[in-house]
Design a protein around this motif. Structure first.
Motif, short mmCIF file in Angstrom:
data_model
loop_
_atom_site.label_atom_id
_atom_site.label_comp_id
_atom_site.label_asym_id
_atom_site.label_seq_id
_atom_site.Cartn_x
_atom_site.Cartn_y
_atom_site.Cartn_z
N GLU A 347 0.82 -1.21 0.00
CA GLU A 347 0.00 0.00 0.00
C GLU A 347 0.85 1.26 0.00
O GLU A 347 0.54 2.23 -0.70
CB GLU A 347 -0.92 0.00 1.22
N ALA A 348 1.90 1.25 0.78
CA ALA A 348 2.71 2.46 0.92
C ALA A 348 3.60 2.70 -0.29
O ALA A 348 3.91 3.86 -0.62
CB ALA A 348 3.57 2.38 2.18
N GLN A 349 4.06 1.63 -0.97
CA GLN A 349 4.93 1.76 -2.13
C GLN A 349 6.11 2.68 -1.82
O GLN A 349 6.38 3.67 -2.51
CB GLN A 349 4.14 2.29 -3.32
N LEU A 350 6.82 2.35 -0.75
CA LEU A 350 7.98 3.14 -0.36
C LEU A 350 9.09 2.99 -1.40
O LEU A 350 9.26 1.94 -2.01
CB LEU A 350 8.48 2.68 1.01
N ASP A 351 9.85 4.06 -1.56
CA ASP A 351 10.89 4.06 -2.58
C ASP A 351 12.14 3.29 -2.15
O ASP A 351 12.74 2.57 -2.94
CB ASP A 351 11.28 5.51 -2.92
N ARG A 352 12.53 3.49 -0.91
CA ARG A 352 13.75 2.86 -0.39
C ARG A 352 13.43 2.24 0.96
O ARG A 352 12.82 2.88 1.81
CB ARG A 352 14.86 3.90 -0.20
N VAL A 353 13.87 1.02 1.17
CA VAL A 353 13.57 0.32 2.42
C VAL A 353 14.80 -0.47 2.86
O VAL A 353 15.44 -1.15 2.07
CB VAL A 353 12.37 -0.63 2.25
#
Length: 467
Positions: A347-353
């Motif tokens: 859902e968040a579709q974070l760019d960097r994790v």
């Protein structure tokens, strides 16, 4: 012989013992101090402060064990692997040189150091420049006439010239059960905003093109001193993250914020990003997505609210890059909790994790929590988590193909590829842009490029012809 720093675990100031003429050098030159720095960017700044003071007092800095007359080891003490690496570095320095002063986070647990190495000269905790210098003075008296004009106002830096970490506070007021940073570094202690802005100004004058704002909790900046107002450059600034961002935006360089916890006033940064005043980048450690796990961690647990805020931020600043870190396999984490974390990623579709499996830290309250997750299951979940995020990141990178971007050149890699970074890439922890056809570019140059390709983690860029 400085190694390139790594954001999560720095190893700076590596030393060797291969100089057969070291004894004559010891007697013919200014007193020389060896320095080894381990840990996070906050520890790196502590190292820079000590090195700056050493140079200000006329000491020379050595990268050779034999040449150095004593060695300072700035340690990390956050997780077990970092503790062991720090202890090994102390042992190596003792074996190779014999005279060692220990400082940093592991130094806050002085008995652990002294039990293993009772012959170290002194042990101090973190952000203890004065105490380290006192120990050095006892064992290696400072030169009689220091050359103050040899020290730049920006101080001695361990990062490349074109970027620098700007530490705005020490310590932390949170009581996260997995963390012992408050025990090691104490409660929140914010630096006056005018001092921070003046340091940033000196760094820019010295050639810095990117400022990376760091602390244990950047969003809390100024809480301990009630956001006291200070004056800099004939302007009033509150000791507050938003006012700091406004001040830094006047310096004409990239400004990147790290360790931004999701306080309500984070919203105030988004318009500054949309207007191009600071980089559209937030490093926001969220740690997990399950309310049950977050409660056990003593972290904020309203993850639905976080998702809503992320959508709003992206609506107002579509270029926003979001980086976060997570802990997998925390004590009590169930399959349902882990699935909630995977659902959040989608859902968040974070760019960097970034993520790591939970490991007990000596002194952390989480060690006493029930239902620890077996290590094999931790690793399975971690692999599943990283595979899911890798697909998200790869998809996001592919969407950038064909776009034109401004990049900051970092220099050549070990295999002689010219590397740069976009506004979405913090040094050492995010991806890079591999430059194709920019042979004359130098570290610190800004280039306009077109993205021509993407790998799983990095981009390929072609410089645009300037006319």
């Amino acid at each position: 012989m400085l190694k390139c720093p790594s954001f999560d675990h720095l190893s700076v100031g590596a030393m060797n013992s291969s100089d057969p003429n070291s004894e004559s050098k010891k007697t013919n030159q200014a007193p020389k101090v060896g320095f080894i720095s381990l840990g996070c960017p906050k520890a790196l700044v502590d190292s820079e402060h000590i090195l700056t003071q050493l140079r200000a007092e006329g000491y020379a800095i050595s990268t050779d064990y034999d040449e150095a007359q004593l060695v300072v080891v700035n340690t990390c003490g956050f997780i077990d692997s970092a503790v062991e690496e720090s202890l090994e570095a102390i042992g190596e320095a003792l074996d190779e040189n014999g005279k060692v002063i220990v400082t940093g986070c592991l130094g806050a647990r002085d008995s652990l150091v002294q039990d293993r190495y009772p012959n170290v000269l002194a042990v101090t905790g973190p952000h203890a420049t004065a105490e380290v210098m006192q120990a050095i003075h006892r064992h290696l008296p400072k030169p009689h006439d220091p050359f103050m004009d040899l020290v730049p106002q920006s101080g001695i830096k361990l990062t490349p010239k074109h970027y620098a970490y700007l530490k705005i506070s020490e310590g932390c007021n949170h009581t996260c059960t997995f963390c012992i940073i408050p025990d090691l570094r104490g409660p929140l202690a914010s630096r006056p905003v005018d001092k921070v802005l003046q340091e940033a100004h000196h760094l820019v004058q010295a050639g810095t093109k990117e400022l990376l704002v760091v602390s244990q909790d950047t969003s809390a900046y100024g809480l301990d001193i009630k956001h006291k107002t200070q004056f800099w450059n004939n302007q009033a600034f509150k000791t507050h993250m938003t006012d700091l961002a406004k001040g830094l935006s006047q310096l004409g360089v990239w400004v990147r914020f790290h360790y931004v916890y999701p306080y309500p006033h984070v919203e105030e940064l988004i318009p500054l990003m949309a207007e191009g005043k600071i980089l559209p980048y937030l490093d926001m450690p969220l740690q997990h997505a399950s309310p049950n796990v977050l409660k056990a961690m003593k972290r904020p647990g309203k993850i639905d609210r976080t998702l809503d805020r992320i959508q709003t931020w992206r609506k107002h600043c579509p270029e926003l890059t979001l980086r976060s870190t997570f802990i997998v396999g925390f004590p009590g984490e169930t399959e349902q909790d882990f699935q909630m974390l995977l659902d959040f990623l989608q859902e968040a579709q974070l760019d960097r994790v970034g993520a790591f499996a939970y490991s007990p830290v000596a002194g952390a309250k989480a060690n006493a929590l029930p239902n620890p997750v077996p290590e094999t299951l931790q690793q399975e979940r971690l692999q599943h988590f990283m595979e899911a995020q890798a697909q998200i990141s790869a998809d996001k990178l592919r969407q950038k193909i064909g776009q034109r971007m401004t990049v900051l050149v970092d220099g050549l890699s070990e295999d002689h590829l010219l590397l740069a970074r976009t506004t979405a890439d913090a040094p050492e922890i995010d991806g890079v842009v591999i430059l194709d056809g920019a042979d004359t570019a130098q570290a610190g140059d800004f280039l306009e490029v077109e993205i021509s390709g993407a790998t799983e983690h990095d981009l390929i860029g072609v410089p645009l012809n300037s006319e």
